[in-house]
Design an enzyme around this catalytic site. Structure first.
Site, PDB file in Angstrom:
ATOM      1  N   GLU A 225       0.876  -1.179   0.000  1.00 20.22           N
ATOM      2  CA  GLU A 225       0.000   0.000   0.000  1.00 20.22           C
ATOM      3  C   GLU A 225       0.908   1.222   0.000  1.00 20.22           C
ATOM      4  O   GLU A 225       1.509   1.558   1.020  1.00 20.22           O
ATOM      5  CB  GLU A 225      -0.918  -0.019   1.227  1.00 20.22           C
ATOM      6  CG  GLU A 225      -1.797  -1.246   1.334  1.00 20.22           C
ATOM      7  CD  GLU A 225      -2.811  -1.348   0.208  1.00 20.22           C
ATOM      8  OE1 GLU A 225      -2.997  -0.356  -0.532  1.00 20.22           O
ATOM      9  OE2 GLU A 225      -3.420  -2.423   0.055  1.00 20.22           O
ATOM     10  N   CYS A 259      -2.602   8.668   3.275  1.00 17.96           N
ATOM     11  CA  CYS A 259      -2.185   8.171   1.958  1.00 17.96           C
ATOM     12  C   CYS A 259      -3.218   8.456   0.876  1.00 17.96           C
ATOM     13  O   CYS A 259      -2.876   8.492  -0.303  1.00 17.96           O
ATOM     14  CB  CYS A 259      -1.890   6.680   2.020  1.00 17.96           C
ATOM     15  SG  CYS A 259      -3.286   5.658   2.509  1.00 17.96           S
TER      16      CYS A 259
END
Length: 478
Positions: A225, A259
């Site tokens: 990720e 993020c």
């Protein structure tokens, strides 16, 4: 085992001690390689109770690590997320565990085909600093739901939180079941080199490359990720003041250290001034002051603050215009930061090449949807993409003509909080998923199983060939 267990909190834990911990976990897993649904629910209940019963201590640690961390944001993004995820997994894992029936062709009859979901074994989890609780316990919860053991490498940028979580995990689980590792880059490198059955890394793409390279030495499957530059397109039919309000909330949450935070925004050219004014107004409404404001989170470290400042100064030198959203000077001793709006940007600027991960927001004027799509497609595929507009045809155009890990219409970031949706990147923004049922599948081995009874119809296809065998094959082939 005791020596390895005592080394868990040691900042200088050796590669041999890490290997010993992994060996102990493998041995423990081998004793119960297929835990029941009840055992898995009990593990999730212990995990949830551990987090919720220690809220104050964990929030105090996170507040100290960030120099200032919003209590409201911690409750929303850390504790509520853990609570809801563990309940979601507990409710569904028994159904996911059941072997699935699959089709069996005529020539394979009689028999049964099934897919049997088996735990992988020991999962490695590498945690970033921005949401140190949820990004440790979220993947851990999913790994436990799938029946695995786990080793967790916490970030060195949050030393108080990382140390406390190691203590809490040690009080809640046996080190042979779940254990936390702390340490710096060398420990992280040794951790990623362990032969896990699966390795999940959340963090920067530059580090993800090293993690993937280390995992490849053991042929360890990875989920990465990695974030990236998540764009926003504000369409002309969306109220510009409301767009500014929603985007200000998401960009200032956790000081922009998310993020999937908006990284740059396409604004209709004629509405640029209106958007800037509306964004400033939204910020002043949300946060009347910056100094000592308990609702504002600080930048994680002085190094990251200097990184952001350096990128902004470099952009200014290349012609960018930088505008603080307030004239207030921060002098409260924290790393709270006044957000910046940046215009007149171009793709050559570092600010437009790297994920910003802070309260700096570039604005790009645009004239057509295709123009925005072409710009987005000219860069790396992002982790998330956001479109503010009500035209269904244009929404579909965005879906069809761009690639991203996820898409949200008329809001940002909250797709991550939908437990039943998969979460993951594409290309440079990551690979694999670990939310929803897809997360359970990530940490499970879907084993193909074929059952044949005493009577074996396949013997009709045995040699010598010819005659009946050829007639059967011609019939089946068509």
């Amino acid at each position: 085992m005791n020596t390895a267990a005592n080394a868990i909190l040691d900042q200088e834990i050796s590669s041999q001690a890490l290997a010993d911990l992994l060996a102990a976990q493998r041995a423990s897993y081998a004793q119960n390689p297929m835990p029941s649904a009840a055992e898995r629910r009990a593990n999730l209940a212990r995990l949830r109770a551990m987090a919720l019963d220690n809220q104050d201590a964990l929030m105090e640690a996170m507040n100290a690590d960030f120099s200032a961390r919003s209590r409201h944001e911690m409750l929303l993004a850390e504790f509520l997320s853990v609570s809801e995820l563990t309940k979601y997994l507990s409710k569904r894992l028994a159904k996911w565990m059941k072997p699935e029936k699959r089709h069996l062709a005529l020539h394979m009859q009689p028999g049964k085909a099934r897919v049997y979901y088996q735990p992988l074994g020991v999962v490695g989890i590498m945690v970033p600093f921005n949401y140190p609780l949820f990004l440790a316990l979220g993947p851990l919860a999913t790994a436990l739901a799938a029946g695995n053991h786990a080793m967790i490498k916490m970030p060195e940028a949050t030393p108080k939180t990382s140390a406390l979580l190691a203590e809490l995990i040690a009080q809640t689980f046996s080190p042979a079941h779940v254990t936390v590792i702390n340490g710096g880059p060398a420990v992280a490198a040794n951790f990623s080199a362990l032969p896990f059955d699966h390795l999940l890394f959340t963090g920067a793409g530059s580090i993800g490359k090293h993690v993937m390279r280390a995992a490849a030495e053991n042929l360890t499957p990875v989920t990465l990720e990695l974030g990236g530059k998540s764009p926003v397109i504000v369409a002309d039919d969306f109220p510009i003041e409301e767009a500014a309000r929603r985007l200000c909330f998401s960009k200032t949450m956790n000081c922009g250290q998310t993020c999937v935070a908006p990284d740059y925004i396409f604004v209709p050219r004629a509405k640029m001034d209106t958007f800037r004014a509306a964004y400033k107004k939204a910020f002043s409404t949300f946060y009347p002051t910056v100094n000592n404001n308990p609702d504002l989170t600080g930048v994680i470290s002085e190094r990251h603050a200097q990184r952001l400042q350096g990128w902004v100064e470099a952009a200014k030198a290349q012609g960018a215009l930088v505008e603080p959203v307030t004239d207030e000077v921060v002098n409260d001793g924290s790393r709270r930061t006044v957000p910046l709006l940046v215009t007149n940007v171009n793709r050559d600027m570092t600010l437009m090449q790297e994920e910003i991960f802070g309260p700096v927001l570039p604005l790009i004027p645009y004239d057509s949807l295709q123009e925005a799509i072409d710009y987005i497609n000219g860069g790396d595929r992002p982790l998330a993409l956001y479109y503010f507009g009500f035209d269904k045809q244009q929404q579909q155009q965005v879906l069809d003509r761009t690639h991203s890990g996820g898409v949200v219409f008329n809001e940002t970031m909250f797709h991550v909080a939908v437990d039943d949706l998969p979460f993951g990147g594409v290309g440079p923004s990551g690979m694999g998923h670990y939310h929803g049922k897809e997360g359970f599948l990530t940490f499970s081995k879907p084993k193909a199983v074929l059952y044949k009874p005493k009577f074996n119809g396949m013997q009709m296809l045995y040699p010598p060939y010819g005659g009946l065998v050829n007639k059967i094959l011609k019939f089946l082939v068509g």
